[in-house]
Design a protein around this motif. Structure first.
Motif, PDB file in Angstrom:
ATOM      1  N   LYS A 258     -14.084   1.670  61.659  1.00  0.00           N
ATOM      2  CA  LYS A 258     -14.989   2.173  62.692  1.00  0.00           C
ATOM      3  C   LYS A 258     -14.740   1.583  64.078  1.00  0.00           C
ATOM      4  O   LYS A 258     -15.451   1.901  65.020  1.00  0.00           O
ATOM      5  CB  LYS A 258     -16.442   1.899  62.289  1.00  0.00           C
ATOM      6  N   SER A 259     -13.729   0.725  64.202  1.00  0.00           N
ATOM      7  CA  SER A 259     -13.468   0.092  65.494  1.00  0.00           C
ATOM      8  C   SER A 259     -11.981  -0.189  65.658  1.00  0.00           C
ATOM      9  O   SER A 259     -11.284  -0.474  64.681  1.00  0.00           O
ATOM     10  CB  SER A 259     -14.249  -1.220  65.613  1.00  0.00           C
ATOM     11  N   ASP A 260     -11.503  -0.114  66.898  1.00  0.00           N
ATOM     12  CA  ASP A 260     -10.102  -0.442  67.165  1.00  0.00           C
ATOM     13  C   ASP A 260      -9.956  -1.826  67.793  1.00  0.00           C
ATOM     14  O   ASP A 260      -8.930  -2.139  68.394  1.00  0.00           O
ATOM     15  CB  ASP A 260      -9.455   0.617  68.056  1.00  0.00           C
ATOM     16  N   ILE A 261     -10.987  -2.668  67.671  1.00  0.00           N
ATOM     17  CA  ILE A 261     -10.925  -4.016  68.230  1.00  0.00           C
ATOM     18  C   ILE A 261      -9.706  -4.756  67.676  1.00  0.00           C
ATOM     19  O   ILE A 261      -9.438  -4.695  66.478  1.00  0.00           O
ATOM     20  CB  ILE A 261     -12.225  -4.805  67.921  1.00  0.00           C
ATOM     21  N   PRO A 262      -8.946  -5.449  68.513  1.00  0.00           N
ATOM     22  CA  PRO A 262      -7.820  -6.243  67.995  1.00  0.00           C
ATOM     23  C   PRO A 262      -8.320  -7.325  67.030  1.00  0.00           C
ATOM     24  O   PRO A 262      -9.357  -7.948  67.283  1.00  0.00           O
ATOM     25  CB  PRO A 262      -7.222  -6.867  69.254  1.00  0.00           C
ATOM     26  N   ILE A 263      -7.586  -7.531  65.952  1.00  0.00           N
ATOM     27  CA  ILE A 263      -7.987  -8.500  64.926  1.00  0.00           C
ATOM     28  C   ILE A 263      -6.846  -9.477  64.671  1.00  0.00           C
ATOM     29  O   ILE A 263      -5.714  -9.069  64.401  1.00  0.00           O
ATOM     30  CB  ILE A 263      -8.354  -7.800  63.602  1.00  0.00           C
ATOM     31  N   ILE A 264      -7.156 -10.776  64.777  1.00  0.00           N
ATOM     32  CA  ILE A 264      -6.224 -11.825  64.358  1.00  0.00           C
ATOM     33  C   ILE A 264      -6.824 -12.510  63.138  1.00  0.00           C
ATOM     34  O   ILE A 264      -7.932 -13.052  63.203  1.00  0.00           O
ATOM     35  CB  ILE A 264      -5.984 -12.863  65.468  1.00  0.00           C
ATOM     36  N   ILE A 265      -6.128 -12.462  62.018  1.00  0.00           N
ATOM     37  CA  ILE A 265      -6.578 -13.160  60.827  1.00  0.00           C
ATOM     38  C   ILE A 265      -6.146 -14.623  60.924  1.00  0.00           C
ATOM     39  O   ILE A 265      -4.990 -14.922  61.196  1.00  0.00           O
ATOM     40  CB  ILE A 265      -6.014 -12.518  59.552  1.00  0.00           C
TER      41      ILE A 265
ATOM     42  N   GLU B 156      -1.513  -4.467  56.760  1.00  0.00           N
ATOM     43  CA  GLU B 156      -1.570  -3.045  56.418  1.00  0.00           C
ATOM     44  C   GLU B 156      -2.974  -2.475  56.599  1.00  0.00           C
ATOM     45  O   GLU B 156      -3.147  -1.275  56.856  1.00  0.00           O
ATOM     46  CB  GLU B 156      -1.082  -2.826  54.989  1.00  0.00           C
ATOM     47  N   LEU B 157      -4.002  -3.317  56.478  1.00  0.00           N
ATOM     48  CA  LEU B 157      -5.384  -2.862  56.681  1.00  0.00           C
ATOM     49  C   LEU B 157      -5.721  -2.715  58.162  1.00  0.00           C
ATOM     50  O   LEU B 157      -6.775  -2.197  58.501  1.00  0.00           O
ATOM     51  CB  LEU B 157      -6.369  -3.838  56.024  1.00  0.00           C
ATOM     52  N   GLY B 158      -4.836  -3.199  59.025  1.00  0.00           N
ATOM     53  CA  GLY B 158      -5.064  -2.980  60.449  1.00  0.00           C
ATOM     54  C   GLY B 158      -5.156  -4.221  61.302  1.00  0.00           C
ATOM     55  O   GLY B 158      -5.395  -4.118  62.511  1.00  0.00           O
ATOM     56  N   ALA B 159      -4.992  -5.419  60.702  1.00  0.00           N
ATOM     57  CA  ALA B 159      -4.983  -6.628  61.527  1.00  0.00           C
ATOM     58  C   ALA B 159      -3.754  -6.606  62.432  1.00  0.00           C
ATOM     59  O   ALA B 159      -2.701  -6.088  62.066  1.00  0.00           O
ATOM     60  CB  ALA B 159      -4.964  -7.871  60.648  1.00  0.00           C
ATOM     61  N   ASP B 160      -3.903  -7.165  63.623  1.00  0.00           N
ATOM     62  CA  ASP B 160      -2.802  -7.165  64.585  1.00  0.00           C
ATOM     63  C   ASP B 160      -1.906  -8.381  64.454  1.00  0.00           C
ATOM     64  O   ASP B 160      -0.759  -8.356  64.909  1.00  0.00           O
ATOM     65  CB  ASP B 160      -3.371  -7.109  66.009  1.00  0.00           C
ATOM     66  N   ASP B 161      -2.418  -9.447  63.851  1.00  0.00           N
ATOM     67  CA  ASP B 161      -1.621 -10.661  63.685  1.00  0.00           C
ATOM     68  C   ASP B 161      -2.237 -11.484  62.557  1.00  0.00           C
ATOM     69  O   ASP B 161      -3.399 -11.299  62.190  1.00  0.00           O
ATOM     70  CB  ASP B 161      -1.597 -11.474  64.982  1.00  0.00           C
TER      71      ASP B 161
END
Length: 225
Positions: free
Chosen positions: A71-78, A93-98
């Protein structure tokens, strides 16, 4: 602009250390130990980036990543102490950027944040967009580099075409191998690495100073075209 970050991290000591460090660079962090409160916070306020732990009470971080990305395109760093390669691959693959494995220096987190924010800004600001250096024309089975068609083997085409389709995303080695339907015809040892090396040569770059195809250690590759 001063970035406002959301952090979901149940290690309050670490969260405080990171928050205080990032504040020196005018980056402000709001942390939630409870993942459900963290998810709710995204609905109440706009944040520029999310720093997400995986080992959280009551909800796995990978599930949080999946829910937020839906529901959001916020950048995600795990940011996680879980070192399992499968977690890294699934997270990306789930959409995290880093994916930043713990322990790490706060300065590295800062560098990753700035890198992700730059990529996000570029991809979301049409006024700053420049034509992609690589263009895929599937109908003619051709890839153009800076306007000139590349001479590629079938396997090279398959791998590069897949990277172009996933531009700016980390693509696992397994996914790339699966995309190259003609790979077995070439019968080369370390076939994917050989293919990437040949593609880089045709793009005029080397593995030591990559400008387009970047190696993501232990995971795969990312094209930034």
């Amino acid at each position: 602009m001063q970035p406002n970050l959301l952090m979901i991290e149940d290690d309050t000591e670490l969260a405080e250390i990171l928050s205080n460090f990032l504040k020196r660079y005018n980056i402000y962090v709001t942390n939630y130990e409870d993942p459900y409160l963290g998810i709710s916070a995204l609905n109440l306020k706009k944040y520029d980036l999310l720093i997400l732990d995986l080992s959280l009470p009551g909800m796995d971080g990978l599930e949080i990543c999946k829910e937020i990305r839906s529901k959001s395109d916020i950048p995600i760093i795990i940011s996680s102490a879980r070192s399992d390669l499968e977690d890294k691959i699934v997270g990306l693959e789930l959409g995290a950027d880093d994916y930043l494995p713990k322990p790490y220096e706060p300065k590295e987190l800062y560098a990753r944040i700035m890198s992700v924010l730059r990529r996000y800004k570029k991809s979301n600001n049409p006024h700053e967009e420049t034509p992609m250096a690589l263009q895929l024309k599937e109908e003619s089975h051709t890839i153009f580099f800076q306007g000139t068609p590349l001479t590629l083997t079938p396997a090279e085409f398959d791998v590069l075409a897949h990277l172009i389709k996933k531009n700016n995303c980390v693509v696992s080695r397994a996914e790339l191998l699966g995309s190259a339907l003609s790979l077995n015809e070439e019968n080369e040892s370390r076939s994917l690495d050989v293919l990437i090396s040949r593609i880089r040569t045709k793009l005029g770059e080397s593995s030591k100073e990559p400008k387009l195809i970047h190696s993501i250690r232990g995971i795969g590759y990312r094209l930034q075209a």
